[in-house]
Design a protein around this motif. Structure first.
Motif, PDB file in Angstrom:
ATOM      1  N   UNK A  12       0.824  -1.212   0.000  1.00  0.00           N
ATOM      2  CA  UNK A  12       0.000   0.000   0.000  1.00  0.00           C
ATOM      3  C   UNK A  12       0.859   1.263   0.000  1.00  0.00           C
ATOM      4  N   UNK A  13       0.366   2.277  -0.654  1.00  0.00           N
ATOM      5  CA  UNK A  13       0.847   3.658  -0.573  1.00  0.00           C
ATOM      6  C   UNK A  13       2.167   3.937  -1.285  1.00  0.00           C
ATOM      7  N   UNK A  14       3.051   2.978  -1.391  1.00  0.00           N
ATOM      8  CA  UNK A  14       4.377   3.198  -1.966  1.00  0.00           C
ATOM      9  C   UNK A  14       4.253   3.344  -3.482  1.00  0.00           C
ATOM     10  N   UNK A  15       4.836   4.414  -3.998  1.00  0.00           N
ATOM     11  CA  UNK A  15       4.820   4.671  -5.431  1.00  0.00           C
ATOM     12  C   UNK A  15       5.474   3.508  -6.182  1.00  0.00           C
ATOM     13  N   UNK A  16       4.816   3.016  -7.204  1.00  0.00           N
ATOM     14  CA  UNK A  16       5.335   1.909  -7.994  1.00  0.00           C
ATOM     15  C   UNK A  16       4.889   0.541  -7.501  1.00  0.00           C
ATOM     16  N   UNK A  17       4.186   0.502  -6.379  1.00  0.00           N
ATOM     17  CA  UNK A  17       3.656  -0.759  -5.870  1.00  0.00           C
ATOM     18  C   UNK A  17       2.137  -0.723  -5.944  1.00  0.00           C
ATOM     19  N   UNK A  18       1.572  -1.888  -6.097  1.00  0.00           N
ATOM     20  CA  UNK A  18       0.120  -1.983  -6.199  1.00  0.00           C
ATOM     21  C   UNK A  18      -0.378  -3.063  -5.252  1.00  0.00           C
ATOM     22  N   UNK A  19      -1.486  -2.791  -4.636  1.00  0.00           N
ATOM     23  CA  UNK A  19      -2.097  -3.776  -3.742  1.00  0.00           C
ATOM     24  C   UNK A  19      -2.434  -5.054  -4.520  1.00  0.00           C
ATOM     25  N   UNK A  20      -2.620  -4.906  -5.823  1.00  0.00           N
ATOM     26  CA  UNK A  20      -2.925  -6.060  -6.676  1.00  0.00           C
ATOM     27  C   UNK A  20      -1.756  -7.042  -6.733  1.00  0.00           C
ATOM     28  N   UNK A  22       0.200  -7.905  -4.238  1.00  0.00           N
ATOM     29  CA  UNK A  22       0.076  -8.798  -3.080  1.00  0.00           C
ATOM     30  C   UNK A  22      -1.129  -9.719  -3.206  1.00  0.00           C
ATOM     31  N   UNK A  23      -2.163  -9.269  -3.875  1.00  0.00           N
ATOM     32  CA  UNK A  23      -3.317 -10.138  -4.117  1.00  0.00           C
ATOM     33  C   UNK A  23      -2.904 -11.311  -5.003  1.00  0.00           C
ATOM     34  N   UNK A  24      -2.115 -11.035  -6.041  1.00  0.00           N
ATOM     35  CA  UNK A  24      -1.636 -12.107  -6.927  1.00  0.00           C
ATOM     36  C   UNK A  24      -0.705 -13.072  -6.180  1.00  0.00           C
ATOM     37  N   UNK A  25       0.174 -12.527  -5.338  1.00  0.00           N
ATOM     38  CA  UNK A  25       1.075 -13.386  -4.565  1.00  0.00           C
ATOM     39  C   UNK A  25       0.270 -14.253  -3.598  1.00  0.00           C
ATOM     40  N   UNK A  26      -0.741 -13.660  -2.980  1.00  0.00           N
ATOM     41  CA  UNK A  26      -1.610 -14.421  -2.068  1.00  0.00           C
ATOM     42  C   UNK A  26      -2.285 -15.566  -2.806  1.00  0.00           C
ATOM     43  N   UNK A  27      -2.751 -15.304  -4.009  1.00  0.00           N
ATOM     44  CA  UNK A  27      -3.380 -16.347  -4.821  1.00  0.00           C
ATOM     45  C   UNK A  27      -2.400 -17.481  -5.085  1.00  0.00           C
ATOM     46  N   UNK A  28      -1.162 -17.148  -5.420  1.00  0.00           N
ATOM     47  CA  UNK A  28      -0.135 -18.168  -5.654  1.00  0.00           C
ATOM     48  C   UNK A  28       0.159 -18.968  -4.383  1.00  0.00           C
ATOM     49  N   UNK A 156      -3.309  -1.583   6.680  1.00  0.00           N
ATOM     50  CA  UNK A 156      -3.512  -2.022   8.063  1.00  0.00           C
ATOM     51  C   UNK A 156      -4.025  -3.462   8.170  1.00  0.00           C
ATOM     52  N   UNK A 157      -3.979  -4.205   7.100  1.00  0.00           N
ATOM     53  CA  UNK A 157      -4.293  -5.634   7.120  1.00  0.00           C
ATOM     54  C   UNK A 157      -2.999  -6.406   6.891  1.00  0.00           C
ATOM     55  N   UNK A 158      -2.892  -7.530   7.565  1.00  0.00           N
ATOM     56  CA  UNK A 158      -1.682  -8.337   7.469  1.00  0.00           C
ATOM     57  C   UNK A 158      -2.077  -9.796   7.279  1.00  0.00           C
ATOM     58  N   UNK A 159      -1.422 -10.460   6.360  1.00  0.00           N
ATOM     59  CA  UNK A 159      -1.638 -11.874   6.117  1.00  0.00           C
ATOM     60  C   UNK A 159      -0.338 -12.590   6.481  1.00  0.00           C
ATOM     61  N   UNK A 160      -0.380 -13.415   7.538  1.00  0.00           N
ATOM     62  CA  UNK A 160       0.791 -14.144   8.018  1.00  0.00           C
ATOM     63  C   UNK A 160       0.782 -15.566   7.482  1.00  0.00           C
ATOM     64  N   UNK A 161       1.954 -16.118   7.200  1.00  0.00           N
ATOM     65  CA  UNK A 161       2.083 -17.478   6.695  1.00  0.00           C
ATOM     66  C   UNK A 161       3.019 -18.261   7.604  1.00  0.00           C
ATOM     67  N   UNK A 162       2.551 -19.435   8.040  1.00  0.00           N
ATOM     68  CA  UNK A 162       3.400 -20.280   8.881  1.00  0.00           C
ATOM     69  C   UNK A 162       2.909 -21.722   8.814  1.00  0.00           C
ATOM     70  N   UNK A 163       3.732 -22.611   9.371  1.00  0.00           N
ATOM     71  CA  UNK A 163       3.319 -24.009   9.467  1.00  0.00           C
ATOM     72  C   UNK A 163       2.158 -24.103  10.444  1.00  0.00           C
TER      73      UNK A 163
END
Length: 169
Positions: A12-20, A22-28, A156-163
């Motif tokens: 979010x917010x950073x120029x050159x980055x898109x929330x989309x 992270x959505x694509x990475x989450x899908x993967x 302000x949303x976070x998606x954590x990944x773990x075993x």
């Protein structure tokens, strides 16, 4: 300058980055969860930080800005913007007094999102450090040559990944 300070897991917010992105990475990652053939189960934990802006402690914000190496005069200006806020309470259209907050940043202030993601970088850095310790089971690799992804941040949303075991969780 923020794109050099904020890790790539924050979209979010950073120029050159898109929330989309992270959505694509989450899908993967979710696809990998379904396709994994090993005995290890994985979990994605979504944290929705309710009223996150209101809960940031001013001392923590100050410490984050110092840790980034910002000049003391710049930090003082930022903190002045944050700490001099006053709220006027109206009851039935009549002034009922002023409230001076002792923590938090203002929703709608153009400075607030930038301050917030810098503070969230602390969580990201701690999770990234945990990926180096294999016994913690934090983070997932999409391919053998890639770094572990401990989390993905969407403001302000976070998606954590773990075993999916008690130690990792």
């Amino acid at each position: 300058m923020l794109d050099h300070l904020i890790s790539p897991v924050q979209s979010a917010i950073i120029l050159g980055r898109s929330i989309h992105d992270n959505i694509l990475i989450t899908t993967e990652i979710m696809h990998k969860f379904r396709m994994v053939k090993e005995k290890t189960a994985w979990v994605a934990l979504k944290l929705d930080m309710e009223k996150a802006y209101d809960r940031l402690e001013w001392d923590f914000i100050h410490a984050c800005l110092q840790q980034y190496g910002f000049h003391n005069r710049f930090i003082k200006l930022i903190m002045e913007c944050i700490t001099t806020t006053m709220y006027l309470v109206l009851v039935n259209g009549e002034s009922a007094g002023m409230i001076k907050p002792t923590r938090g940043i203002r929703q709608g202030d153009p400075l607030s999102p930038y301050v917030f993601i810098q503070c969230m970088e602390v969580l990201s850095a701690m999770l990234s450090a945990a990926t180096q310790k294999t016994k913690f089971g934090v983070g997932i690799k999409l391919c053998p040559a890639a770094d572990r992804i401990p989390c993905l941040l969407f403001a302000d949303d976070c998606l954590l990944f773990c075993k999916a075991d008690s130690t990792s969780c």
